[in-house]
Design a protein around this motif. Sequence first.
Motif, PDB file in Angstrom:
ATOM      1  N   GLY A  77       0.816  -1.208   0.000  1.00 43.55           N
ATOM      2  CA  GLY A  77       0.000   0.000   0.000  1.00 43.55           C
ATOM      3  C   GLY A  77       0.851   1.259   0.000  1.00 43.55           C
ATOM      4  N   LEU A  78       1.927   1.252   0.768  1.00 38.57           N
ATOM      5  CA  LEU A  78       2.828   2.407   0.805  1.00 38.57           C
ATOM      6  C   LEU A  78       3.497   2.616  -0.554  1.00 38.57           C
ATOM      7  CD1 LEU A  78       4.177   4.677   2.378  1.00 38.57           C
ATOM      8  CD2 LEU A  78       5.912   3.021   3.117  1.00 38.57           C
ATOM      9  N   ALA A  79       3.989   1.531  -1.148  1.00 42.70           N
ATOM     10  CA  ALA A  79       4.631   1.638  -2.465  1.00 42.70           C
ATOM     11  C   ALA A  79       3.641   2.159  -3.511  1.00 42.70           C
ATOM     12  CB  ALA A  79       5.200   0.277  -2.886  1.00 42.70           C
ATOM     13  N   CYS A  80       2.427   1.630  -3.493  1.00 40.59           N
ATOM     14  CA  CYS A  80       1.408   2.067  -4.458  1.00 40.59           C
ATOM     15  C   CYS A  80       0.997   3.511  -4.227  1.00 40.59           C
ATOM     16  CB  CYS A  80       0.187   1.142  -4.385  1.00 40.59           C
ATOM     17  SG  CYS A  80       0.487  -0.526  -5.016  1.00 40.59           S
ATOM     18  N   THR A  81       0.866   3.893  -2.974  1.00 45.55           N
ATOM     19  CA  THR A  81       0.490   5.271  -2.652  1.00 45.55           C
ATOM     20  C   THR A  81       1.579   6.241  -3.096  1.00 45.55           C
ATOM     21  OG1 THR A  81      -0.874   4.553  -0.788  1.00 45.55           O
ATOM     22  CG2 THR A  81      -0.123   6.845  -0.764  1.00 45.55           C
ATOM     23  N   MET A  82       2.821   5.926  -2.789  1.00 47.63           N
ATOM     24  CA  MET A  82       3.928   6.785  -3.193  1.00 47.63           C
ATOM     25  C   MET A  82       3.978   6.926  -4.714  1.00 47.63           C
ATOM     26  SD  MET A  82       6.862   5.450  -0.548  1.00 47.63           S
ATOM     27  CE  MET A  82       8.180   6.324  -1.373  1.00 47.63           C
ATOM     28  N   SER A  83       3.822   5.826  -5.399  1.00 47.10           N
ATOM     29  CA  SER A  83       3.865   5.837  -6.858  1.00 47.10           C
ATOM     30  C   SER A  83       2.732   6.675  -7.448  1.00 47.10           C
ATOM     31  CB  SER A  83       3.798   4.405  -7.389  1.00 47.10           C
ATOM     32  OG  SER A  83       3.772   4.412  -8.783  1.00 47.10           O
ATOM     33  N   THR A  84       1.544   6.515  -6.903  1.00 50.51           N
ATOM     34  CA  THR A  84       0.397   7.272  -7.407  1.00 50.51           C
ATOM     35  C   THR A  84       0.586   8.766  -7.195  1.00 50.51           C
ATOM     36  OG1 THR A  84      -1.093   5.409  -7.059  1.00 50.51           O
ATOM     37  CG2 THR A  84      -2.108   7.581  -7.233  1.00 50.51           C
ATOM     38  N   VAL A  85       1.051   9.145  -6.032  1.00 53.26           N
ATOM     39  CA  VAL A  85       1.268  10.570  -5.749  1.00 53.26           C
ATOM     40  C   VAL A  85       2.362  11.132  -6.662  1.00 53.26           C
ATOM     41  CG1 VAL A  85       2.105  12.203  -3.993  1.00 53.26           C
ATOM     42  CG2 VAL A  85       0.397  10.473  -3.395  1.00 53.26           C
ATOM     43  N   MET A  86       3.439  10.370  -6.864  1.00 52.37           N
ATOM     44  CA  MET A  86       4.551  10.864  -7.690  1.00 52.37           C
ATOM     45  C   MET A  86       4.206  10.935  -9.167  1.00 52.37           C
ATOM     46  SD  MET A  86       7.935   9.145  -5.953  1.00 52.37           S
ATOM     47  CE  MET A  86       7.562   7.626  -6.775  1.00 52.37           C
ATOM     48  N   THR A  87       3.504   9.921  -9.677  1.00 50.95           N
ATOM     49  CA  THR A  87       3.243   9.857 -11.120  1.00 50.95           C
ATOM     50  C   THR A  87       1.919  10.487 -11.525  1.00 50.95           C
ATOM     51  OG1 THR A  87       2.150   7.700 -11.022  1.00 50.95           O
ATOM     52  CG2 THR A  87       4.564   7.722 -11.318  1.00 50.95           C
ATOM     53  N   ARG A  88       1.041  10.707 -10.542  1.00 51.14           N
ATOM     54  CA  ARG A  88      -0.315  11.205 -10.800  1.00 51.14           C
ATOM     55  C   ARG A  88      -1.070  10.251 -11.729  1.00 51.14           C
ATOM     56  NH1 ARG A  88      -1.846  14.208  -7.124  1.00 51.14           N
ATOM     57  NH2 ARG A  88      -3.250  15.429  -8.376  1.00 51.14           N
ATOM     58  N   SER A  89      -0.815   8.940 -11.544  1.00 52.61           N
ATOM     59  CA  SER A  89      -1.458   7.891 -12.338  1.00 52.61           C
ATOM     60  C   SER A  89      -1.581   6.649 -11.466  1.00 52.61           C
ATOM     61  CB  SER A  89      -0.594   7.571 -13.563  1.00 52.61           C
ATOM     62  OG  SER A  89      -1.066   6.401 -14.217  1.00 52.61           O
ATOM     63  N   ILE A  90      -2.644   5.866 -11.708  1.00 54.82           N
ATOM     64  CA  ILE A  90      -2.775   4.607 -10.967  1.00 54.82           C
ATOM     65  C   ILE A  90      -2.187   3.429 -11.751  1.00 54.82           C
ATOM     66  CG2 ILE A  90      -4.777   5.360  -9.630  1.00 54.82           C
ATOM     67  CD1 ILE A  90      -6.424   3.390 -11.482  1.00 54.82           C
ATOM     68  N   PRO A 118       1.066   2.635 -12.591  1.00 51.85           N
ATOM     69  CA  PRO A 118       2.166   1.947 -11.905  1.00 51.85           C
ATOM     70  C   PRO A 118       1.702   1.188 -10.650  1.00 51.85           C
ATOM     71  CG  PRO A 118       2.829   4.154 -12.511  1.00 51.85           C
ATOM     72  CD  PRO A 118       1.349   4.067 -12.761  1.00 51.85           C
ATOM     73  N   ALA A 119       0.811   1.781  -9.890  1.00 53.02           N
ATOM     74  CA  ALA A 119       0.312   1.116  -8.680  1.00 53.02           C
ATOM     75  C   ALA A 119      -0.462  -0.150  -9.032  1.00 53.02           C
ATOM     76  CB  ALA A 119      -0.559   2.070  -7.875  1.00 53.02           C
ATOM     77  N   THR A 120      -1.247  -0.093 -10.083  1.00 52.66           N
ATOM     78  CA  THR A 120      -2.001  -1.278 -10.511  1.00 52.66           C
ATOM     79  C   THR A 120      -1.044  -2.385 -10.922  1.00 52.66           C
ATOM     80  OG1 THR A 120      -3.852   0.104 -11.226  1.00 52.66           O
ATOM     81  CG2 THR A 120      -3.754  -2.129 -12.125  1.00 52.66           C
ATOM     82  N   LEU A 121       0.003  -2.031 -11.633  1.00 50.56           N
ATOM     83  CA  LEU A 121       0.999  -3.038 -12.034  1.00 50.56           C
ATOM     84  C   LEU A 121       1.732  -3.611 -10.825  1.00 50.56           C
ATOM     85  CD1 LEU A 121       2.433  -1.407 -15.274  1.00 50.56           C
ATOM     86  CD2 LEU A 121       0.840  -3.344 -15.095  1.00 50.56           C
ATOM     87  N   MET A 122       2.068  -2.753  -9.861  1.00 52.50           N
ATOM     88  CA  MET A 122       2.716  -3.228  -8.636  1.00 52.50           C
ATOM     89  C   MET A 122       1.816  -4.229  -7.908  1.00 52.50           C
ATOM     90  SD  MET A 122       4.176   0.219  -6.900  1.00 52.50           S
ATOM     91  CE  MET A 122       5.396   1.241  -7.671  1.00 52.50           C
ATOM     92  N   HIS A 123       0.570  -3.865  -7.770  1.00 54.90           N
ATOM     93  CA  HIS A 123      -0.408  -4.702  -7.076  1.00 54.90           C
ATOM     94  C   HIS A 123      -0.539  -6.042  -7.803  1.00 54.90           C
ATOM     95  CE1 HIS A 123      -4.203  -4.176  -4.399  1.00 54.90           C
ATOM     96  NE2 HIS A 123      -3.880  -5.450  -4.466  1.00 54.90           N
ATOM     97  N   TRP A 124      -0.654  -5.978  -9.125  1.00 55.84           N
ATOM     98  CA  TRP A 124      -0.826  -7.176  -9.939  1.00 55.84           C
ATOM     99  C   TRP A 124       0.400  -8.085  -9.854  1.00 55.84           C
ATOM    100  CZ3 TRP A 124       1.603  -8.267 -14.811  1.00 55.84           C
ATOM    101  CH2 TRP A 124       1.119  -9.422 -15.419  1.00 55.84           C
TER     102      TRP A 124
END
Length: 146
Positions: free
Chosen positions: A107-120, A122-128
């Motif tokens: 969750g932390l990695a996905c949250t950081m990525s979303t805030v930095m990239t302004r896109s979901i 990368p977070a979706t790929l991380m989660h997957w």
Amino acid sequence: MLSGLIYFLFAAISVLFGLETGILRWQPDGSGLLAMALIALVIPSLLEELFFRAPLLWATRGRAFFWGAISLALFILWHPLNAWLFLAEVRILFFDPRFLIIAAGLGLACTMSTVMTRSIVPATLMHWLTVTGWKGLFGGEQFIGA
């Protein structure tokens, strides 16, 4: 690029932690991997990222930390709540502190990525990648009755 580094650090720490504590076991299983990976791309990866991280896209940069912390807390709490309400077969796992620590890291990695990239994306790929790796390489299916 930075999202990739964040994910690599999360994955390395999680695998080491998981193997050391026994929540992960090296058990490669290719049977049904493609079907499971396709399903995991939508459920839980895309749906959870839409619910937990997409609202961060509307947060102003100055409020991103505040909303990111709320998003992260809700993501962690969602797992035991989801098991309690809907998925009795994973209650033991989703209440396990070791699992929740790894979920918090994801969750932390996905949250950081979303805030930095302004896109979901990368977070979706991380989660997957995490769900697919967990189920396909580290014995995740044993915890969910499959």
